[in-house]
Scaffold this motif. Structure first.
Motif, PDB file in Angstrom:
ATOM      1  N   GLU A 165       3.497  -3.903   7.474  1.00  0.00           N
ATOM      2  CA  GLU A 165       2.722  -4.626   6.467  1.00  0.00           C
ATOM      3  C   GLU A 165       3.352  -5.989   6.167  1.00  0.00           C
ATOM      4  O   GLU A 165       2.655  -7.022   6.125  1.00  0.00           O
ATOM      5  CB  GLU A 165       2.654  -3.779   5.205  1.00  0.00           C
ATOM      6  N   PHE A 174       2.758   2.413  -4.676  1.00  0.00           N
ATOM      7  CA  PHE A 174       1.608   2.117  -5.517  1.00  0.00           C
ATOM      8  C   PHE A 174       1.965   1.665  -6.932  1.00  0.00           C
ATOM      9  O   PHE A 174       1.352   0.762  -7.480  1.00  0.00           O
ATOM     10  CB  PHE A 174       0.687   3.340  -5.580  1.00  0.00           C
ATOM     11  N   ASN A 176       0.811  -1.217   0.000  1.00  0.00           N
ATOM     12  CA  ASN A 176       0.000   0.000   0.000  1.00  0.00           C
ATOM     13  C   ASN A 176       0.845   1.268   0.000  1.00  0.00           C
ATOM     14  O   ASN A 176       0.305   2.365  -0.124  1.00  0.00           O
ATOM     15  CB  ASN A 176      -0.915   0.010   1.232  1.00  0.00           C
TER      16      ASN A 176
END
Length: 463
Positions: A206, A139, A136
């Motif tokens: 993440e 991109f 995320n």
């Protein structure tokens, strides 16, 4: 004696109380450095590093191709681009050529497992910034959007954990050479943290939460402090609250003064191999290709380490309390090239015979002998005493081999050769203070247990 033991226990508990609060590691090096190393890592001894990225497309120079071209302006790289690409070509233009059309994660898993390694560390992102997962925070510069248009980390993680018993680790570089936010923070003498807040910290969380790596290998630490990178805060979360808090292993590349000082396992530098016993657990991260971590199309055969050299490196590393992390660089189209595959399978063949002298061993009182034959020692504790393994790099040419370090027990010591099924070897003591003479029988070539380096096991030695 009982009172001394009780006092020692109380002292240990007092120290731990200072380093943790309610059982939680604090974001200080004193607290973080006190975390015990997960036992699986010291037992494993051997892992495979995998460097793959957009740099695998030009595949000359090394994985720093972009930097060598645009920053250092290395003549051979500049000339290569001038002679083969249009004048306005950018590094990003290589991304569509990073096709990975032959990448088969299951096949990689089979090849990696055949090496005898117990874990892998895959480069999720190198200094070029290209991410191998659909992140995320990057991109347009990740493998799901550009290049392969696949979740490389996800596919590999699924195959490694579903098809093998290997542990799954991820490499993640902190800085990125040309990222605008990093360039800006650097120009501000790292008094701003926009790059860390908007890119690095979210990416690390993440990766850990999504793929639950057994190893988090950090790099690109050398330009800024732990305060800039937020390293201590991230490690405190990793050790306290992350989904891998009980098993994860980290390295020491978290800030400018961290190497060989702070973090988890010490790397101290690329290809670090001190050759003497180290008290703190360390890792020798090295490459089969002596000149590059990534794949090179123009590499001559002489630039690849031989299997004899690789086994020697493994023996030396493990003897001195290190783990070996041996690197390969796949092609841009997703294949582990034959030269790398051969070395991996050769190492696996050797470990299949001699792994007892590597896995779950510990450093012995002595590490090596340099007079012929050259050898490295490892050891294991048993119910009867200590078993010592002598990893001999060349087969003895005489009928007797003398090892000067072991002190055998006349009543208990038994000498065997790993992989040799025709019984134990006769031996005599070389002297009252140590040493053993091992009688070497004539062994036909077709009955030799392996082709390169041999391991003599001496069970129940005195020292």
């Amino acid at each position: 004696m009982a009172s001394v033991t009780k006092l020692s226990s109380l002292l240990i508990l007092s120290v731990l109380a200072v380093l943790t609060v309610n059982g939680q590691y604090q974001p200080t090096w004193e607290s973080l450095d006190a975390r015990p190393l997960p036992a699986w890592y010291d037992d494993a001894k051997f892992g495979i590093f995998i460097h793959w990225g957009v740099f695998s497309v030009p595949s000359i120079g090394n994985e720093w191709f972009w930097y060598l071209w645009q920053k250092q302006k290395l003549p051979e790289v500049v000339d290569y681009m001038k002679n083969n690409f249009r004048p306005d070509w950018t590094y990003a233009d290589f991304a569509p050529m990073y096709t990975a059309e032959f990448f088969d994660a299951d096949e990689w898993a089979r090849i990696l497992e055949s090496s005898g390694a117990k874990y892998i560390v895959f480069v999720s992102k190198h200094c070029e910034g290209f991410c191998h997962w659909p992140t995320n925070v990057s991109f347009s510069w990740n493998s799901m959007v550009a290049g392969p248009k696949r979740n490389i980390v996800g596919e590999l993680e699924k195959s490694i954990r579903g098809k093998t018993d290997l542990k799954f680790g991820l490499y993640h570089v902190l800085y990125e050479w040309f990222h605008p936010l990093y360039v800006q923070d650097k120009a501000n003498n790292f008094t701003t943290r926009r790059f860390v807040d908007f890119k690095i910290t979210p990416a690390l969380y993440e990766l850990v939460n999504t793929y639950k790596p057994d190893i988090v290998w950090s790099d690109g630490d050398e330009e800024a402090s732990a305060s800039y990178w937020g390293s201590r805060e991230f490690l405190a979360w990793l050790y306290n609250d992350s989904p891998v808090k009980d098993v994860v292993v980290t390295n020491d590349r978290w800030c400018t003064d961290c190497k060989c000082n702070h973090g988890g396992v010490y790397t101290c530098g690329d290809r670090y191999n001190p050759g003497v016993l180290q008290k703190h657990k360390w890792v020798n991260a090295m490459t089969i290709d002596k000149q590059s971590w990534g794949f090179r199309r123009n590499a001559p055969l002489s630039d690849y380490l031989t299997i004899e050299e690789l086994i020697e490196t493994l023996a030396k590393t493990v003897s001195c309390n290190g783990n070996l992390l041996m690197n390969i660089g796949p092609t841009h189209y997703g294949v582990i090239s034959p030269i790398f595959e051969e070395r991996l399978r050769q190492m696996g063949q050797w470990l299949k015979v001699n792994g007892e002298g590597i896995y779950k061993t510990r450093p012995w009182t002595y590490q090596n002998e340099t007079s012929p034959p050259e050898l490295w020692y490892t050891s294991k504790k048993s119910d009867e005493g200590t078993d010592v393994y002598a990893i001999i790099l060349s087969w003895p040419t005489e009928g007797v081999i003398t090892l000067r370090r072991p002190l055998p027990d006349p009543a208990k010591t038994v000498v065997t050769l790993l992989g040799y099924t025709s019984g134990s070897f006769e031996w005599t003591s070389a002297g009252p203070t140590g040493g053993i003479n091992i009688t070497i029988p004539v062994i036909p070539a077709n009955r030799m247990p392996c082709k390169w380096a041999w391991v003599f096991k001496m069970s129940n030695v005195k020292n």
